[in-house]
Enzyme design. Structure first.
Site, mmCIF file in Angstrom:
data_model
loop_
_atom_site.group_PDB
_atom_site.id
_atom_site.type_symbol
_atom_site.label_atom_id
_atom_site.label_comp_id
_atom_site.label_asym_id
_atom_site.label_seq_id
_atom_site.Cartn_x
_atom_site.Cartn_y
_atom_site.Cartn_z
ATOM 1 N N GLU A 1 0.837 -1.205 0.000
ATOM 2 C CA GLU A 1 0.000 0.000 0.000
ATOM 3 C C GLU A 1 0.864 1.245 0.000
ATOM 4 O OE1 GLU A 1 -2.307 -0.988 3.495
ATOM 5 O OE2 GLU A 1 -0.992 0.151 4.792
ATOM 6 N N HIS B 1 7.252 1.003 14.770
ATOM 7 C CA HIS B 1 5.852 0.870 14.356
ATOM 8 C C HIS B 1 4.981 0.246 15.437
ATOM 9 C CE1 HIS B 1 6.364 2.469 10.427
ATOM 10 N NE2 HIS B 1 7.211 1.543 10.042
ATOM 11 N N ARG C 1 -10.579 -7.680 19.712
ATOM 12 C CA ARG C 1 -10.338 -7.977 21.142
ATOM 13 C C ARG C 1 -10.268 -6.661 21.907
ATOM 14 N NH1 ARG C 1 -5.229 -5.879 20.779
ATOM 15 N NH2 ARG C 1 -4.079 -6.498 18.940
HETATM 16 P P1 ADP Z 1 0.956 -4.526 12.867
HETATM 17 O O1 ADP Z 1 -0.359 -5.262 12.803
HETATM 18 O O2 ADP Z 1 2.128 -5.333 12.415
HETATM 19 O O3 ADP Z 1 1.181 -3.825 14.166
HETATM 20 P P2 ADP Z 1 -0.249 -2.295 11.462
HETATM 21 O O4 ADP Z 1 -0.865 -2.536 10.142
HETATM 22 O O5 ADP Z 1 -1.178 -2.199 12.636
HETATM 23 O O6 ADP Z 1 0.865 -3.407 11.740
HETATM 24 O O7 ADP Z 1 0.641 -0.994 11.398
HETATM 25 C C1 ADP Z 1 1.453 -0.601 12.485
HETATM 26 C C2 ADP Z 1 1.916 0.823 12.304
HETATM 27 O O8 ADP Z 1 2.649 0.952 11.078
HETATM 28 C C3 ADP Z 1 0.814 1.854 12.179
HETATM 29 O O9 ADP Z 1 0.353 2.286 13.423
HETATM 30 C C4 ADP Z 1 1.528 2.970 11.431
HETATM 31 O O10 ADP Z 1 2.350 3.727 12.269
HETATM 32 C C5 ADP Z 1 2.425 2.204 10.481
HETATM 33 N N1 ADP Z 1 1.760 2.028 9.150
HETATM 34 C C6 ADP Z 1 0.977 1.012 8.751
HETATM 35 N N2 ADP Z 1 0.547 1.196 7.483
HETATM 36 C C7 ADP Z 1 1.075 2.363 7.052
HETATM 37 C C8 ADP Z 1 1.025 3.116 5.813
HETATM 38 N N3 ADP Z 1 0.353 2.682 4.767
HETATM 39 N N4 ADP Z 1 1.707 4.275 5.755
HETATM 40 C C9 ADP Z 1 2.423 4.720 6.828
HETATM 41 N N5 ADP Z 1 2.513 4.074 7.995
HETATM 42 C C10 ADP Z 1 1.849 2.905 8.132
#
Ligand code: ADP
Length: 672
Positions: free
Chosen positions: A200, A235, A292
Site C-alpha cells: 500500500e 511501528h 479484542r
Molecule cells: P501490525 O499489525 O504489524 O502492528 P499495522 O498494520 O497495525 O501493523 O501498522 C502498524 C503501524 O505501522 C501503524 O500504526 C503505522 O504507524 C504504520 N503504518 C501502517 N501502514 C502504514 C502506511 N500505509 N503508511 C504509513 N505508515 C503505516
C-alpha cells in the site's frame, strides 16, 4: 450473568479482568505456567490452574490445556485478554464446541479480520476508505511490483497475516523493491508461516487514530470515540491518548461511523478496535480491525467513565449495550504510557532481569497503574516485556501531561533497564506538548530523545558522589560496631577527618557518561556537621555536606539544599531527585590506590563481586601497597592492596566465593 470465568492470560491484563469480575461478584480462575507460579494474577484469582511449562506454546497458547482448566473448574466463560489466544478462531470454535462462552466476537468475525488483505476486501465493499494499494490473492511478484510502481514510491509491504510490525518493509524506490519484498516475505514466513503480502501507499506523515467500537447480540453498535496512538517505536505503540489532539466533532463522527460500519460488515459482537491512518490532509484510511480488548483501552475508560471489561462481560452474557450513542460523552483527557523492560539506547531491545526495587505513584482519580508485577518479580524471556501501563487523567491535555511528568518521576524501578527515562524525556518534548506529531515522531527526534539535555547533571554528580561517600562511612562504622577490635584504625570511619586532607578518587559512570570524581574531606567541618567535603567532578568543584538516613540523602551543595532517594543493587545505583531519575555506578572503585597513596585503603569489597584469587598466603608479612587479593566485579578485576606494612592474618573468603559490596575481605594486622 456468569458466576465463574476463566482468564486465559497473564500479567496486567489478567489482573485487570479479575478486578472487574470481582466487582461484579463473578468468581475467577487464573491459569499459569511454570514461570508464573508466583505471579500477581495467580494470587489475585479465586482459583488458579497450572497449565504447563514457561514457553507460551506449552501453556498460554495450548488450547487443550486452557479448555481443560475451564472444564475442571466449572468456568462458564473464558476471557482471552489480548495476545495469546484472543484472536485465534480455532480456540473460539473450540469454546463453542465445549459449551463455554468465549468473551469476544463470533468466530467468523475473527476469521474475517485475521488476514489484513481479506479484511480490506470486506471493508472496501462496506464503503470504509482504504489506503490505496494492492491486496489481491495473486501473489505473483510482477503484479505486486507493478502495483507499487503504478502507485508511486514510497510504498509499504505488509504481511497479510502480520502483527507486531513483523513482515513490514518500507520501500522508497523501484530499485529497492525486489530485495525488500524478499526480506519481508522471509520475515513473514518465519513469524507467521505465511508469506502472503499486500502493498500500500506509504503515508509519510500520518497519525494513527483508532476507534473503540462495541456491539451487542441485539444488533446495537456504538463507538466510544478515538485514541491517538501515533507515538510509536518500531511501528509499535508507546504512548496513547484520548481524545486525539485537534480532533473535530465532524471528523470524529465520520471516523466513528466508518468504524461502526466496519464492525457491522462482519456482524461484530463485543469490544473491537478499528485502526485508521489519518493523513496530514484530513483523509483517513482503514488499516485493520483488532477483534479484542486493546492494551490501550484504559484511556477510553478514563474519558468515558466506563468499565470496558464490564461491558464485555455483559455483552457476552447476552445483555443489551448499557448505553446508546447519544448517551456517550467525553470528559477530560487521558494519556497512557507503556513501561517496558527495554533499552531505548540499543534499538529498544527487550531486556530481562529481576525487579529489585519498585516504588510507584499512588493510584487516584488522576493516576492509574495497570500492572502484573511486583518487586522481586522477574521479567523473563518468555513473555512480552511490558512491565506496566501508567495512565493519567485530567480536565485537559495540558494538565494531563503535567500529571504524567510527575507520575513518571515517581515511578521508580531498579534491576531491569526500562524506558521510563525515555518516556519522561518524550513527554517533556516541546513538540509533544504542542501535540505536533505523527507516527514518525520518535524517529525524527531520536537524537534529542535518546540524549536528553543533561545540563542538570553537574549537581547530580555531586549528589551521587556524596551518597557513595556517606554510604561508605556507614559501612565502615557498621563494621567497627560489629568488629571485635573497634579501636583498629581500619575501622575508623572518620579517617576522612585526619589533619591531612584525605582524598578519594573514583570514576563515576552516570547517565551513560564517565566522570572522574575526587572527594576531599575537609579537616575542619564547619558549616555542616558531621561531614563536609569538596567534590571535584570534571572542571567543577562543589562544597557539599549532608546526612544519609536509610535511602534518603539530605544534601547541601554550595548552599543549595536538596533531597534525593536512592536504590541500589549489585553495584548499580538509581538516584531519584525532584527532577528526575539518574542511574550510576562506580567504574573504577576507590581502593585508595590513587596517587600511590594507600593510607586510606579499605580491605572491604568495593561492590558485589566474586573473589578471583589470593595473591599471598594467610600469615604472610607484606609491605605497604603489595597486592593481596583479586576480585572481579562488573566484569572488571580489582586488586586489593596492603594498606601498610603488616601481616595478613586471615582471608575471610576463598576464591570463587561471592561477596557483597562493603564486606570485609581480610583481617590485617599493621606492623608496629
Ligand atoms: P501490525 O499489525 O504489524 O502492528 P499495522 O498494520 O497495525 O501493523 O501498522 C502498524 C503501524 O505501522 C501503524 O500504526 C503505522 O504507524 C504504520 N503504518 C501502517 N501502514 C502504514 C502506511 N500505509 N503508511 C504509513 N505508515 C503505516
Amino acid at each position: 450473568m456468569f458466576t465463574k470465568i476463566l482468564i486465559a492470560n497473564r500479567g496486567e491484563i489478567a489482573c485487570r479482568v479479575i478486578k472487574t469480575a470481582r466487582q461484579m461478584g463473578i468468581r475467577t480462575v487464573a491459569v499459569y505456567s511454570d514461570a508464573d507460579r508466583n505471579a500477581l494474577h495467580v494470587g489475585m484469582a479465586d482459583e488458579a490452574v497450572h497449565i504447563g511449562a514457561s514457553a507460551a506454546r506449552d501453556s498460554y497458547l495450548d488450547i487443550d490445556k486452557v479448555v481443560a482448566a475451564a472444564k475442571q473448574t466449572g468456568a462458564q466463560a473464558i476471557h482471552p485478554g489480548y495476545g495469546f489466544l484472543s484472536e485465534n478462531a480455532d480456540f473460539c470454535r473450540r469454546c463453542a464446541a465445549e459449551n463455554i462462552v468465549f468473551i469476544g466476537p463470533p468466530t467468523p468475525a475473527i476469521e474475517a479480520m485475521g488476514s489484513k488483505s481479506a479484511a480490506k476486501q470486506i471493508m472496501e465493499k462496506a464503503g470504509v476508505p482504504l489506503v490505496p494499494g494492492y491486496h489481491g490473492d495473486d501473489q505473483n511478484p510482477e503484479i505486486i511490483r507493478k502495483a507499487a510502481n503504478d502507485m508511486g514510491y514510497p510504498v509499504l509491504l505488509k504481511a497479510t497475516a502480520g502483527g507486531g510490525g513483523k513482515g513490514m518493509r518500507q520501500v522508497w524506490s523501484a530499485e529497492e523493491f525486489d530485495s525488500a519484498l524478499d526480506a519481508a516475505k522471509r520475515e513473514a514466513m518465519n513469524g507467521f508461516g505465511d508469506d502472503t503480502m499486500l502493498v500500500e501507499k506509504y503515508l509519510t506523515q500520518p497519525r494513527h487514530i483508532e476507534i473503540q467500537v462495541f456491539c451487542d447480540t441485539h444488533g446495537n453498535a456504538v463507538y466510544l470515540f478515538e485514541r491517538d496512538c501515533s507515538i510509536q517505536r518500531r511501528h509499535q505503540k508507546v504512548i496513547e491518548e484520548a481524545p486525539a489532539p485537534g480532533m473535530t466533532e465532524t471528523l470524529r463522527a465520520e471516523m466513528g461511523e466508518a468504524a461502526v460500519r466496519a464492525a457491522q460488515a462482519i456482524n461484530y459482537v463485543g469490544a473491537g478496535t478499528v485502526e485508521f491512518l489519518l493523513d496530514a490532509d484530513g483523509s483517513f484510511y482503514f488499516m485493520e480491525m483488532n477483534t479484542r480488548l486493546q492494551v490501550e483501552h484504559p484511556v477510553t475508560e478514563m474519558i468515558t467513565g466506563l468499565d470496558l471489561v464490564e461491558w464485555q462481560l455483559r455483552v457476552a452474557a447476552g445483555d443489551v449495550l448499557p448505553l446508546k450513542q447519544n448517551e456517550l460523552s467525553i470528559n477530560g483527557h487521558a494519556i497512557e504510557v507503556r513501561i517496558y523492560a527495554e533499552d531505548p539506547s540499543n534499538e529498544f531491545l527487550p531486556q530481562t532481569g529481576t525487579i529489585r526495587f519498585l516504588e510507584t505513584p499512588a493510584d487516584s482519580d488522576h493516576i492509574r497503574i495497570d500492572t502484573g508485577v511486583t518487586e522481586g518479580d522477574e521479567v523473563s524471556v518468555f513473555y512480552d516485556p511490558m512491565i506496566a501501563k501508567l495512565i493519567v487523567w485530567d480536565s485537559d491535555r495540558q494538565h494531563a501531561l503535567r500529571r504524567l511528568s510527575g507520575a513518571l518521576k515517581e515511578y521508580r524501578l531498579n534491576g531491569v533497564t526500562t524506558n521510563i527515562d525515555f518516556l519522561y524525556t518524550l513527554c517533556q518534548h516541546p513538540d509533544f506538548a504542542k501535540a505536533d506529531f505523527d507516527t514518525g515522531f520518535i524517529g525524527k527526534h531520536e537524537e534529542q530523545l535518546l540524549n536528553p539535555d543533561t545540563s542538570e547533571l553537574g549537581n547530580n554528580i555531586a549528589l551521587a558522589a556524596l551518597y557513595l561517600v556517606l554510604k561508605q562511612q556507614q559501612v565502615i562504622a557498621h563494621r567497627a560496631r560489629t568488629s571485635s577490635d573497634a579501636e583498629s584504625p581500619w575501622n575508623n570511619a572518620h579517617s576522612w577527618r585526619l589533619n591531612q586532607a584525605a582524598q578519594h578518587h573514583f570514576e563515576l559512570q552516570i547517565d551513560g557518561g564517565i566522570v572522574s570524581v575526587s572527594v576531599t574531606a575537609l579537616s575542619a567541618a564547619t558549616n555542616c556537621e558531621p561531614s563536609n567535603f569538596i567534590i571535584s567532578a570534571g572542571d567543577k568543584e562543589y562544597t557539599v555536606c549532608g546526612k544519609l538516613h536509610e535511602r534518603v540523602l539530605q544534601a547541601n551543595i554550595d548552599g543549595h539544599r536538596q533531597r534525593a532517594s536512592f536504590a541500589e543493587y549489585e553495584g548499580h545505583f538509581s538516584m531519584y531527585t525532584a527532577e528526575r531519575a539518574v542511574q550510576f555506578n562506580i567504574k573504577r572503585p576507590d581502593l585508595g590506590d590513587s596517587n600511590g597513596d594507600t593510607s586510606d585503603n579499605q580491605l572491604s569489597a568495593p561492590m558485589n563481586g566474586t573473589i578471583v584469587s589470593h595473591l599471598v598466603a594467610a600469615g604472610s608479612t607484606v609491605s605497604k601497597g603489595e597486592a593481596l587479593l583479586i576480585m572481579e566485579a562488573m566484569k572488571m578485576e580489582h586488586t586489593i592492596r596492603a594498606p601498610a606494612d603488616g601481616t595478613v592474618n586471615t582471608f575471610y573468603y576463598h576464591a570463587g566465593e561471592l561477596v557483597s559490596g562493603g564486606a570485609e575481605l581480610i583481617e590485617f594486622e599493621k606492623a608496629e
